[in-house]
Design a protein around this motif. Sequence first.
Motif, PDB file in Angstrom:
ATOM      1  N   PHE A   1       0.836  -1.193   0.000  1.00  0.00           N
ATOM      2  CA  PHE A   1       0.000   0.000   0.000  1.00  0.00           C
ATOM      3  C   PHE A   1       0.869   1.240   0.000  1.00  0.00           C
ATOM      4  CE2 PHE A   1      -2.539  -3.209   2.260  1.00  0.00           C
ATOM      5  CZ  PHE A   1      -3.640  -3.231   1.425  1.00  0.00           C
ATOM      6  N   SER A   2       0.500   2.185  -0.818  1.00  0.00           N
ATOM      7  CA  SER A   2       1.243   3.442  -0.790  1.00  0.00           C
ATOM      8  C   SER A   2       0.611   4.343   0.259  1.00  0.00           C
ATOM      9  CB  SER A   2       1.210   4.112  -2.159  1.00  0.00           C
ATOM     10  OG  SER A   2      -0.098   4.514  -2.455  1.00  0.00           O
ATOM     11  N   VAL A   3       1.400   5.165   0.870  1.00  0.00           N
ATOM     12  CA  VAL A   3       0.936   6.022   1.940  1.00  0.00           C
ATOM     13  C   VAL A   3       0.794   7.459   1.460  1.00  0.00           C
ATOM     14  CG1 VAL A   3       1.363   6.692   4.337  1.00  0.00           C
ATOM     15  CG2 VAL A   3       2.127   4.495   3.519  1.00  0.00           C
ATOM     16  N   SER A   4       1.152   7.733   0.222  1.00  0.00           N
ATOM     17  CA  SER A   4       1.091   9.089  -0.288  1.00  0.00           C
ATOM     18  C   SER A   4      -0.361   9.537  -0.442  1.00  0.00           C
ATOM     19  CB  SER A   4       1.806   9.185  -1.633  1.00  0.00           C
ATOM     20  OG  SER A   4       1.157   8.372  -2.569  1.00  0.00           O
ATOM     21  N   ALA A   5      -0.567  10.824  -0.311  1.00  0.00           N
ATOM     22  CA  ALA A   5      -1.901  11.389  -0.439  1.00  0.00           C
ATOM     23  C   ALA A   5      -2.280  11.463  -1.914  1.00  0.00           C
ATOM     24  CB  ALA A   5      -1.935  12.778   0.179  1.00  0.00           C
ATOM     25  N   PRO A   6      -3.527  11.161  -2.248  1.00  0.00           N
ATOM     26  CA  PRO A   6      -3.937  11.248  -3.651  1.00  0.00           C
ATOM     27  C   PRO A   6      -3.956  12.702  -4.115  1.00  0.00           C
ATOM     28  CG  PRO A   6      -5.838  10.843  -2.263  1.00  0.00           C
ATOM     29  CD  PRO A   6      -4.619  10.766  -1.370  1.00  0.00           C
ATOM     30  N   LEU A   7      -3.788  12.888  -5.415  1.00  0.00           N
ATOM     31  CA  LEU A   7      -3.843  14.230  -5.959  1.00  0.00           C
ATOM     32  C   LEU A   7      -5.278  14.735  -5.883  1.00  0.00           C
ATOM     33  CD1 LEU A   7      -1.642  13.680  -9.121  1.00  0.00           C
ATOM     34  CD2 LEU A   7      -0.985  14.754  -6.978  1.00  0.00           C
ATOM     35  N   ALA A   8      -5.454  15.871  -5.250  1.00  0.00           N
ATOM     36  CA  ALA A   8      -6.796  16.399  -5.041  1.00  0.00           C
ATOM     37  C   ALA A   8      -7.229  17.228  -6.247  1.00  0.00           C
ATOM     38  CB  ALA A   8      -6.832  17.256  -3.783  1.00  0.00           C
ATOM     39  N   ASN A   9      -8.403  16.916  -6.766  1.00  0.00           N
ATOM     40  CA  ASN A   9      -8.978  17.725  -7.828  1.00  0.00           C
ATOM     41  C   ASN A   9      -9.613  18.953  -7.215  1.00  0.00           C
ATOM     42  OD1 ASN A   9      -8.307  16.046  -9.912  1.00  0.00           O
ATOM     43  ND2 ASN A   9     -10.230  14.903  -9.853  1.00  0.00           N
ATOM     44  N   LYS A  10      -9.821  19.942  -8.030  1.00  0.00           N
ATOM     45  CA  LYS A  10     -10.522  21.131  -7.576  1.00  0.00           C
ATOM     46  C   LYS A  10     -11.941  20.704  -7.208  1.00  0.00           C
ATOM     47  CE  LYS A  10      -9.794  25.404  -9.482  1.00  0.00           C
ATOM     48  NZ  LYS A  10      -9.921  26.380 -10.577  1.00  0.00           N
ATOM     49  N   PRO A  11     -12.434  21.095  -6.049  1.00  0.00           N
ATOM     50  CA  PRO A  11     -13.770  20.632  -5.643  1.00  0.00           C
ATOM     51  C   PRO A  11     -14.853  21.187  -6.568  1.00  0.00           C
ATOM     52  CG  PRO A  11     -12.943  22.293  -4.129  1.00  0.00           C
ATOM     53  CD  PRO A  11     -11.823  21.965  -5.056  1.00  0.00           C
ATOM     54  N   LEU A  12     -15.896  20.392  -6.735  1.00  0.00           N
ATOM     55  CA  LEU A  12     -17.024  20.808  -7.557  1.00  0.00           C
ATOM     56  C   LEU A  12     -17.857  21.845  -6.804  1.00  0.00           C
ATOM     57  CD1 LEU A  12     -18.205  17.348  -8.873  1.00  0.00           C
ATOM     58  CD2 LEU A  12     -17.158  19.150 -10.213  1.00  0.00           C
ATOM     59  N   PRO A  13     -18.539  22.723  -7.529  1.00  0.00           N
ATOM     60  CA  PRO A  13     -19.420  23.676  -6.845  1.00  0.00           C
ATOM     61  C   PRO A  13     -20.578  22.945  -6.186  1.00  0.00           C
ATOM     62  CG  PRO A  13     -19.639  23.860  -9.237  1.00  0.00           C
ATOM     63  CD  PRO A  13     -18.515  22.916  -8.968  1.00  0.00           C
ATOM     64  N   PRO A  14     -21.176  23.526  -5.156  1.00  0.00           N
ATOM     65  CA  PRO A  14     -22.283  22.844  -4.479  1.00  0.00           C
ATOM     66  C   PRO A  14     -23.491  22.696  -5.399  1.00  0.00           C
ATOM     67  CG  PRO A  14     -22.059  25.084  -3.683  1.00  0.00           C
ATOM     68  CD  PRO A  14     -20.890  24.829  -4.584  1.00  0.00           C
ATOM     69  N   ARG A  15     -24.315  21.700  -5.087  1.00  0.00           N
ATOM     70  CA  ARG A  15     -25.517  21.459  -5.886  1.00  0.00           C
ATOM     71  C   ARG A  15     -26.516  22.594  -5.694  1.00  0.00           C
ATOM     72  NH1 ARG A  15     -25.049  15.370  -5.135  1.00  0.00           N
ATOM     73  NH2 ARG A  15     -24.368  14.849  -7.209  1.00  0.00           N
ATOM     74  N   LEU A  16     -27.269  22.866  -6.740  1.00  0.00           N
ATOM     75  CA  LEU A  16     -28.282  23.920  -6.709  1.00  0.00           C
ATOM     76  C   LEU A  16     -29.491  23.433  -5.906  1.00  0.00           C
ATOM     77  CD1 LEU A  16     -29.091  26.716  -7.899  1.00  0.00           C
ATOM     78  CD2 LEU A  16     -30.186  25.447  -9.740  1.00  0.00           C
ATOM     79  N   LYS A  17     -29.979  24.260  -5.016  1.00  0.00           N
ATOM     80  CA  LYS A  17     -31.172  23.936  -4.231  1.00  0.00           C
ATOM     81  C   LYS A  17     -32.354  24.671  -4.850  1.00  0.00           C
ATOM     82  CE  LYS A  17     -29.057  21.902  -0.639  1.00  0.00           C
ATOM     83  NZ  LYS A  17     -28.152  20.963  -1.224  1.00  0.00           N
ATOM     84  N   ILE A  18     -33.381  23.925  -5.221  1.00  0.00           N
ATOM     85  CA  ILE A  18     -34.572  24.517  -5.816  1.00  0.00           C
ATOM     86  C   ILE A  18     -35.674  24.528  -4.765  1.00  0.00           C
ATOM     87  CG2 ILE A  18     -36.314  24.285  -7.609  1.00  0.00           C
ATOM     88  CD1 ILE A  18     -34.227  22.917  -9.331  1.00  0.00           C
ATOM     89  N   PRO A  19     -36.229  25.703  -4.465  1.00  0.00           N
ATOM     90  CA  PRO A  19     -37.311  25.753  -3.468  1.00  0.00           C
ATOM     91  C   PRO A  19     -38.571  25.054  -3.975  1.00  0.00           C
ATOM     92  CG  PRO A  19     -36.791  27.956  -4.329  1.00  0.00           C
ATOM     93  CD  PRO A  19     -35.843  27.000  -4.965  1.00  0.00           C
ATOM     94  N   ASP A  20     -39.308  24.464  -3.048  1.00  0.00           N
ATOM     95  CA  ASP A  20     -40.534  23.729  -3.403  1.00  0.00           C
ATOM     96  C   ASP A  20     -41.599  24.653  -3.999  1.00  0.00           C
ATOM     97  OD1 ASP A  20     -39.452  21.346  -2.602  1.00  0.00           O
ATOM     98  OD2 ASP A  20     -40.367  21.388  -0.598  1.00  0.00           O
ATOM     99  N   ALA A  21     -41.554  25.932  -3.680  1.00  0.00           N
ATOM    100  CA  ALA A  21     -42.547  26.866  -4.201  1.00  0.00           C
ATOM    101  C   ALA A  21     -42.416  27.034  -5.721  1.00  0.00           C
ATOM    102  CB  ALA A  21     -42.394  28.227  -3.526  1.00  0.00           C
ATOM    103  N   ASP A  22     -41.215  26.788  -6.265  1.00  0.00           N
ATOM    104  CA  ASP A  22     -40.977  26.939  -7.702  1.00  0.00           C
ATOM    105  C   ASP A  22     -41.323  25.677  -8.498  1.00  0.00           C
ATOM    106  OD1 ASP A  22     -40.067  29.456  -7.167  1.00  0.00           O
ATOM    107  OD2 ASP A  22     -37.948  28.974  -7.421  1.00  0.00           O
ATOM    108  N   LEU A  23     -41.758  24.621  -7.803  1.00  0.00           N
ATOM    109  CA  LEU A  23     -41.991  23.341  -8.475  1.00  0.00           C
ATOM    110  C   LEU A  23     -43.465  22.985  -8.523  1.00  0.00           C
ATOM    111  CD1 LEU A  23     -39.217  21.112  -6.884  1.00  0.00           C
ATOM    112  CD2 LEU A  23     -39.175  22.242  -9.089  1.00  0.00           C
ATOM    113  N   THR A  24     -43.841  22.302  -9.595  1.00  0.00           N
ATOM    114  CA  THR A  24     -45.146  21.671  -9.704  1.00  0.00           C
ATOM    115  C   THR A  24     -44.890  20.180  -9.845  1.00  0.00           C
ATOM    116  OG1 THR A  24     -46.030  23.589 -10.876  1.00  0.00           O
ATOM    117  CG2 THR A  24     -47.281  21.547 -11.027  1.00  0.00           C
ATOM    118  N   VAL A  25     -45.427  19.388  -8.915  1.00  0.00           N
ATOM    119  CA  VAL A  25     -45.194  17.947  -8.901  1.00  0.00           C
ATOM    120  C   VAL A  25     -46.452  17.228  -9.371  1.00  0.00           C
ATOM    121  CG1 VAL A  25     -44.550  15.976  -7.473  1.00  0.00           C
ATOM    122  CG2 VAL A  25     -43.630  18.224  -6.945  1.00  0.00           C
TER     123      VAL A  25
END
Length: 167
Positions: free
Chosen positions: A18-42
């Motif tokens: 097993f290697s003990v080195s840290a993996p290369l970190a990618n740039k983190p993805l932006p957070p997911r978009l939150k859509i309010p329930d008032a804007d949705l029709t289900v």
Amino acid sequence: MLRRPLSCLLPRTISRYFSVSAPLANKPLPPRLKIPDADLTVAYLKGSGPGGQKINKTNSAVQLSHKPTGIVVKSQATRSRSQNEKIARQLLAERVEHLQKGDQSRTSIKADRARRKKASKVKKSRRKYRDLEEGAQGASGGRGGEVEGGGGDGDGGGTASAQEGKV
């Protein structure tokens, strides 16, 4: 207190595998978009297609409409209404975010990363086969001359020159 690396704590047999080195970190993805329930029709719809009686008789398919943009998403991936609603919300959030942010959206960033990774893999493969061809040409180039010069029958020399002509 002295700090020791993790490899010192592992037995020798394990630390070799097993290697003990840290993996290369990618740039983190932006957070997911939150859509309010008032804007949705289900809407819950009856499904169609394969699945038989369970799909055709129950309202397990989910259709979400985003009022501000007019985007409509339908999900019938599973037989569960709650899972279909969760999937439809994710799809709708991705589409709305792509509409708002364009190339800076989460899905575009993921697609770009996948495209670059595939291009790198293809480039590496081409480099590998090019190096193999160059190695084979260098090795067969010396033998090809010997076969053509010393061979009395035309079979050996003809195949060597035909191979060189293809490359």
